[in-house]
Design an enzyme around this catalytic site. Structure first.
Site, PDB file in Angstrom:
ATOM      1  N   ARG A 160     -11.228   4.561  -1.776  1.00 51.41           N
ATOM      2  CA  ARG A 160     -10.905   3.935  -0.358  1.00 51.41           C
ATOM      3  C   ARG A 160     -11.237   4.547   0.862  1.00 51.41           C
ATOM      4  NH1 ARG A 160      -6.064   3.615  -4.227  1.00 51.41           N
ATOM      5  NH2 ARG A 160      -6.095   1.643  -5.118  1.00 51.41           N
ATOM      6  N   ASN A 190      -4.716  -6.885  -6.734  1.00 47.59           N
ATOM      7  CA  ASN A 190      -3.381  -6.670  -5.701  1.00 47.59           C
ATOM      8  C   ASN A 190      -3.895  -7.631  -4.761  1.00 47.59           C
ATOM      9  OD1 ASN A 190      -3.257  -4.430  -7.271  1.00 47.59           O
ATOM     10  ND2 ASN A 190      -3.947  -2.940  -5.675  1.00 47.59           N
ATOM     11  N   ASP A 191      -4.875  -7.813  -3.998  1.00 51.19           N
ATOM     12  CA  ASP A 191      -4.878  -8.843  -3.027  1.00 51.19           C
ATOM     13  C   ASP A 191      -5.490 -10.201  -3.810  1.00 51.19           C
ATOM     14  OD1 ASP A 191      -4.545  -7.910  -0.637  1.00 51.19           O
ATOM     15  OD2 ASP A 191      -6.512  -7.062  -0.485  1.00 51.19           O
ATOM     16  N   ARG A 211       2.206  -9.370   0.140  1.00 53.27           N
ATOM     17  CA  ARG A 211       2.602  -8.431  -0.559  1.00 53.27           C
ATOM     18  C   ARG A 211       3.187  -7.379   0.176  1.00 53.27           C
ATOM     19  NH1 ARG A 211      -1.662  -4.283  -2.057  1.00 53.27           N
ATOM     20  NH2 ARG A 211      -3.440  -4.836  -1.093  1.00 53.27           N
ATOM     21  N   HIS A 222       0.694  -1.265   0.036  1.00 49.76           N
ATOM     22  CA  HIS A 222       0.089  -0.014   0.102  1.00 49.76           C
ATOM     23  C   HIS A 222       1.060   1.274   0.137  1.00 49.76           C
ATOM     24  CE1 HIS A 222      -4.238  -1.277   0.131  1.00 49.76           C
ATOM     25  NE2 HIS A 222      -3.579  -2.268   0.595  1.00 49.76           N
ATOM     26  N   CYS A 274     -10.248  -2.992 -10.535  1.00 51.80           N
ATOM     27  CA  CYS A 274      -9.890  -1.787  -9.837  1.00 51.80           C
ATOM     28  C   CYS A 274      -8.378  -1.802  -9.316  1.00 51.80           C
ATOM     29  CB  CYS A 274     -10.788  -1.440  -8.693  1.00 51.80           C
ATOM     30  SG  CYS A 274     -10.987  -2.595  -7.366  1.00 51.80           S
ATOM     31  N   GLU A 299     -11.317 -10.408  -4.485  1.00 48.39           N
ATOM     32  CA  GLU A 299     -10.111 -10.756  -4.316  1.00 48.39           C
ATOM     33  C   GLU A 299      -9.431 -11.714  -3.677  1.00 48.39           C
ATOM     34  OE1 GLU A 299      -9.482  -6.788  -2.186  1.00 48.39           O
ATOM     35  OE2 GLU A 299     -11.093  -6.963  -1.128  1.00 48.39           O
ATOM     36  N   ARG A 342     -15.898   2.225  -1.438  1.00 48.34           N
ATOM     37  CA  ARG A 342     -15.575   0.773  -0.660  1.00 48.34           C
ATOM     38  C   ARG A 342     -15.750   0.937   0.771  1.00 48.34           C
ATOM     39  NH1 ARG A 342      -9.871  -1.723  -1.822  1.00 48.34           N
ATOM     40  NH2 ARG A 342      -9.231  -0.270  -0.549  1.00 48.34           N
TER      41      ARG A 342
END
Length: 600
Positions: A308, A471-472, A482, A201, A519, A448, A345
């Site tokens: 976010r 990403n996840d 990650r 992140h 996304c 995800e 989200r």
């Protein structure tokens, strides 16, 4: 002497500036810029802390028992001497006056300078005095922390410009996402960290800041000194320290070329996002705070694909935002988009986005063995029903001001889907009973977790849309944290298993008439644009700065051709072969005549 440090390129571009080291300390240290009017106050805080520590040390020395070894009193003398040495407190005042650092940051910066001087001493005894210096600084920091905890302590001012005319780059062991958010409006033109991966992140927020960044640079914060001239090559993942005049001139020329390229791409902002074969594509923006909506509009985004909301919950000393505070933030973003859709989200905390307060029993990030697999995202929201309903009410109220979509992160079980929809229904009921205005929202699920991708048909019966969080999804498919520097090199979006899950999810959603978007970071990476279009994706959400680069690629893409090519990439046996297959196809397309574009 010039040298290079190598890391992972996570945010493209060239940054040139003087190094500002964010020092690691056993005491948490706040880093923020102060205004001119606060300089005397910060120096006063430093002076007060020094006086308090001097009193502590004098009292300890006075109260030593008779049987105490004489070395102990001598050690306290050394600490008192270091405390009053102008090379510590006097030089710290210079950081405050000239760089406008807050007192804690200035003290940490000067500690770095002095610690390096001790390390370079030939005399072993003197070299070992560095530990005494660190202990004295720790006492000073703790004294300031106690004073700052007083009821009348003022809140820090973040992001005010430093007075130095030289550009600045940040160098740190690591930077938490919450701290990155504080630096978002500051003067740094780039940053380097020892730790981190391409989709940590910290890296994501760096891209959202649209500044060059290199992470995973290992020893950068140890090798680079305060005020060193540094070049950050965010394309190659190289950090050049103390560059020669020739190298400096070369990189300045590179930076000018990039700026000209950005100016050319900017002309595409208002060009319709339509492929060569006439397919309309939706390009949306990801944002962290309401004020980021302006950048989304400026980039020509067709809406917000990911707000976010967790960043509203950070840097609050454990205090959660109220329903009204959240409502105002969401309403601000909705109104700023002037009728374009905003996808919010629900709070996604945990893993590398831990809050000071993670649950009612004060669960903290560092006490969890594997936070990426723990109480995060929707799991945490469902464990905090009052907080979750307050957020849902705030989002529903904001929906009265414009089109809003609600996105639920990290769903894996139908029981979580059921409980989430029940909480949403309860939030609507509470607003209706209170006579509060609220609007309708479309509800979507983030895909995800591999489990969600594998049972997607069951999920689709309950949701209006899905959004694939790559990403996840990559992290959990490949069993790689990650945020863990030791395995970051294994994180690979080209892994065939990842690509097949994405392709399958897009196909299943489209087959039942549900809209689907991506996304995650893959959406904003132009090297994946043609492949995702070939899979059938027609909605991408990314950082605003990446919109025009992706648009440039899609304008030149024939989705029918790429739909026929997808299988050859998905059937690859390794990430390397999948990436090579895609690169070969793109190279062949770039070299082929474009009669079809003329005929179309």
């Amino acid at each position: 002497m010039s040298f290079q440090v190598f890391g992972l390129p996570v945010s493209r571009g060239i940054a040139i500036g003087r190094a500002v080291l964010i020092a690691s300390s056993r005491v948490d240290v706040a880093h923020y810029f102060i205004s001119d009017a606060q300089v005397d106050t910060e120096i006063g805080r430093l002076r007060s802390a020094r006086n308090a520590v001097a009193d502590e040390l004098s009292t300890l020395q006075r109260d030593l028992p008779p049987e105490a070894p004489p070395e102990l009193s001598a050690l306290l003398d050394v600490h008192l001497m270091l405390l009053h040495d102008e090379s510590l407190t006097g030089a710290t005042k210079v950081w405050i006056r000239e760089r406008r650092y807050n007192a804690e940051w200035a003290l940490s910066a000067q500690l770095e300078v002095l610690a390096r001087q001790f390390d370079e001493m030939d005399d072993v005894y003197l070299r070992e005095r560095k530990a005494d210096l660190e202990q004295v600084v720790e006492r000073l920091l703790r004294a300031m922390a106690r004073a700052a905890a007083a009821p009348d302590a003022g809140a820090p001012t973040v992001g005010l410009p430093a007075t130095s005319e030289d550009p600045l780059v940040m160098v740190a062991n690591d930077i938490a996402p919450a701290d990155m958010l504080q630096f978002k409006k500051s003067v740094f033109s780039g940053f380097v960290t020892d730790l981190g991966g391409r989709t940590s992140h910290t890296a994501i927020v760096a891209r959202s800041m649209d500044i060059p960044a290199v992470v995973g640079a290992r020893e950068a914060s140890r090798l680079i000194r305060q005020d060193d001239w540094v070049i950050i090559d965010g394309d190659a993942g190289i950090v050049i320290v103390d560059p020669s005049p020739e190298v400096m001139a070369e990189y300045r020329a590179f930076r000018q070329q990039r700026e000209r390229r950005r100016a050319v791409l900017a002309r595409l902002r208002h060009t319709p996002a339509v492929t060569r074969d006439g397919e309309q594509v939706e390009l949306l923006a990801n944002i962290e705070m309401p004020g980021d909506a302006a950048a989304a509009l400026q980039a020509g985004a067709a809406g917000i694909g990911l707000f976010r909301s967790e960043f509203l919950f950070m840097n609050r000393d454990g205090q959660l935002p109220s329903e009204d505070e959240q409502y105002e933030a969401y309403r601000t973003a909705v109104e700023a988009m002037h009728g374009l859709p905003v996808t919010i989200r629900t709070v996604d905390v945990g893993a590398d986005k831990a809050l000071d307060r993670m649950s009612t029993n004060e669960l903290r990030h560092e006490h969890v063995l594997n936070p990426a697999l723990g109480l995060r995202a929707i799991r945490w929201s469902l464990s905090e029903p009052a907080m979750f309903r307050a957020q849902l009410r705030a989002i529903l109220r904001a929906a009265a001001h414009g089109p809003v979509k609600l996105l639920i992160p990290m769903l894996a079980h139908l029981s979580e889907v059921r409980r989430t929809l029940e909480a949403l229904a309860r939030a609507r009921q509470q607003l209706a009973e209170a006579g509060r205005a609220f609007g309708a929202v479309e509800v979507g699920a983030m895909i995800e977790v591999p489990a969600a991708a594998l049972v997607l048909p069951a999920f689709l019966r309950h949701f209006d849309f899905v959004s694939i969080g790559t990403n996840d999804l990559i992290q959990y498919t490949l069993a790689i944290d990650r945020a863990d520097d030791s395995v970051a090199h294994l994180y690979d979006p080209w892994h065939p298993a990842v690509l097949r899950l994405i392709a399958q999810s897009i196909e299943q959603a489209r087959s039942v008439g549900r809209s689907v978007s991506v996304c995650g970071e893959m959406a904003g990476d132009p090297s994946f644009t043609e492949l995702l279009l070939g899979m059938g994706l027609r909605s991408f959400s990314m950082h605003p700065s990446q919109v025009v680069a992706v648009k440039e690629r899609l304008l030149a893409t024939d989705t029918r051709e790429w739909a026929r090519r997808v299988e050859s990439i998905l059937s690859a046996e390794s990430p390397e072969r999948a990436c090579q297959a895609a690169a070969t196809l793109m190279a062949a397309e770039a070299a082929a005549p474009r009669e079809t574009a003329v005929l179309g």
